[in-house]
Write a protein that holds these residues in place. Structure first.
Motif, short mmCIF file in Angstrom:
data_model
loop_
_atom_site.label_atom_id
_atom_site.label_comp_id
_atom_site.label_asym_id
_atom_site.label_seq_id
_atom_site.Cartn_x
_atom_site.Cartn_y
_atom_site.Cartn_z
N THR A 35 0.84 -1.19 0.00
CA THR A 35 0.00 0.00 0.00
C THR A 35 0.88 1.25 0.00
O THR A 35 0.65 2.17 -0.79
CB THR A 35 -0.95 0.00 1.21
OG1 THR A 35 -1.81 -1.14 1.12
CG2 THR A 35 -1.80 1.26 1.26
N GLN A 36 1.89 1.28 0.85
CA GLN A 36 2.79 2.44 0.91
C GLN A 36 3.53 2.63 -0.41
O GLN A 36 3.71 3.74 -0.87
CB GLN A 36 3.79 2.28 2.06
CG GLN A 36 3.20 2.57 3.43
CD GLN A 36 2.62 3.96 3.53
OE1 GLN A 36 1.42 4.11 3.69
NE2 GLN A 36 3.42 4.98 3.43
N ILE A 39 1.45 4.42 -3.21
CA ILE A 39 1.11 5.83 -3.06
C ILE A 39 2.05 6.68 -3.91
O ILE A 39 3.27 6.53 -3.85
CB ILE A 39 1.17 6.26 -1.58
CG1 ILE A 39 0.06 5.54 -0.80
CG2 ILE A 39 1.05 7.77 -1.43
CD1 ILE A 39 0.16 5.67 0.71
N GLN A 59 -3.42 8.50 -3.60
CA GLN A 59 -3.10 9.27 -2.41
C GLN A 59 -3.24 8.43 -1.15
O GLN A 59 -3.91 7.40 -1.14
CB GLN A 59 -3.98 10.52 -2.36
CG GLN A 59 -3.74 11.39 -3.58
CD GLN A 59 -4.51 12.68 -3.55
OE1 GLN A 59 -5.56 12.79 -2.94
NE2 GLN A 59 -3.97 13.70 -4.23
N GLU A 60 -2.60 8.90 -0.09
CA GLU A 60 -2.54 8.16 1.17
C GLU A 60 -3.93 7.89 1.76
O GLU A 60 -4.14 6.86 2.40
CB GLU A 60 -1.68 8.93 2.18
CG GLU A 60 -1.22 8.08 3.32
CD GLU A 60 -0.12 8.74 4.14
OE1 GLU A 60 0.08 8.29 5.28
OE2 GLU A 60 0.55 9.67 3.65
N ASP A 61 -4.88 8.79 1.55
CA ASP A 61 -6.23 8.60 2.08
C ASP A 61 -7.10 7.71 1.18
O ASP A 61 -8.30 7.63 1.35
CB ASP A 61 -6.92 9.94 2.32
CG ASP A 61 -7.18 10.72 1.03
OD1 ASP A 61 -6.77 10.25 -0.07
OD2 ASP A 61 -7.79 11.80 1.12
N HIS A 62 -6.48 7.07 0.21
CA HIS A 62 -7.11 6.17 -0.75
C HIS A 62 -8.00 6.88 -1.76
O HIS A 62 -8.81 6.25 -2.43
CB HIS A 62 -7.84 5.01 -0.05
CG HIS A 62 -6.89 4.00 0.49
ND1 HIS A 62 -6.49 2.89 -0.21
CD2 HIS A 62 -6.20 3.97 1.65
CE1 HIS A 62 -5.62 2.20 0.50
NE2 HIS A 62 -5.42 2.85 1.64
N SER A 63 -7.83 8.19 -1.89
CA SER A 63 -8.47 8.88 -3.00
C SER A 63 -7.53 8.75 -4.20
O SER A 63 -6.33 8.46 -4.06
CB SER A 63 -8.75 10.35 -2.67
OG SER A 63 -7.55 11.04 -2.38
N LYS A 76 -11.29 6.87 -6.13
CA LYS A 76 -10.61 6.20 -5.02
C LYS A 76 -9.94 4.93 -5.50
O LYS A 76 -10.17 4.47 -6.62
CB LYS A 76 -11.59 5.92 -3.88
CG LYS A 76 -12.74 5.01 -4.22
CD LYS A 76 -13.68 4.85 -3.03
CE LYS A 76 -14.85 3.96 -3.38
NZ LYS A 76 -15.69 3.69 -2.24
N GLN A 78 -7.99 1.00 -4.00
CA GLN A 78 -7.83 0.00 -2.94
C GLN A 78 -6.92 -1.08 -3.50
O GLN A 78 -6.89 -1.32 -4.71
CB GLN A 78 -9.20 -0.56 -2.58
CG GLN A 78 -9.25 -1.42 -1.38
CD GLN A 78 -10.69 -1.78 -1.02
OE1 GLN A 78 -11.61 -1.61 -1.80
NE2 GLN A 78 -10.87 -2.28 0.18
#
Length: 132
Positions: A35-36, A39, A59-63, A76, A78
């Motif tokens: 995940t990191q 980004i 983006q970090e907020d999953h947008s 978004k 995932q």
């Protein structure tokens, strides 16, 4: 003899639970690392316009944000194991739609992301470079 057998069974069960727990923790760590690593801004040349780039920003907020694509707007994202999901909608086309792109992550490094559409072939791989 019976006590020894029961002890051996209990020991085996406890050891298998411990192994499962370690594997689950390791899978979680790998998922977080992936995940990191995802980004950032991922781009590729636009076909026929090699001096222009297109792609997406995760983006970090999953947008998610589309980069230089007029008809596709990402909202978004995932990830799960080897799959990246990009959710968005189309604009400026005859039939507007909401979609989820399901992309297999074939390779992920600090500089490169190679994906293919789920159900596609290796010939359909897309190569993106991470922008600094």
């Amino acid at each position: 003899m019976r006590t020894f057998l029961v002890s051996a069974v209990v020991f085996t069960v406890l050891m298998s639970c411990n192994t499962t727990s370690k594997k689950s923790t390791q899978d979680k760590m790998n998922q977080q690392q992936q995940t990191q690593a995802l980004i950032g801004k991922w781009t590729q040349p636009i076909p026929g316009q090699p001096d222009q780039l297109q792609g997406f920003e995760l983006q970090e907020d999953h947008s998610a944000i589309s980069i230089n694509t007029n008809t596709i707007k990402y909202v978004k994202w995932q990830n799960s194991q080897d799959t990246l999901f990009l959710m968005g909608y189309t604009v400026g086309v005859a039939v507007q739609s909401v979609f989820t792109d399901t992309l297999l992550i074939n390779k992920l490094s600090d500089a490169e992301l190679i994906i293919s559409y789920k159900g596609g072939t290796k010939d359909e791989e897309q190569i993106y470079e991470k922008q600094k």
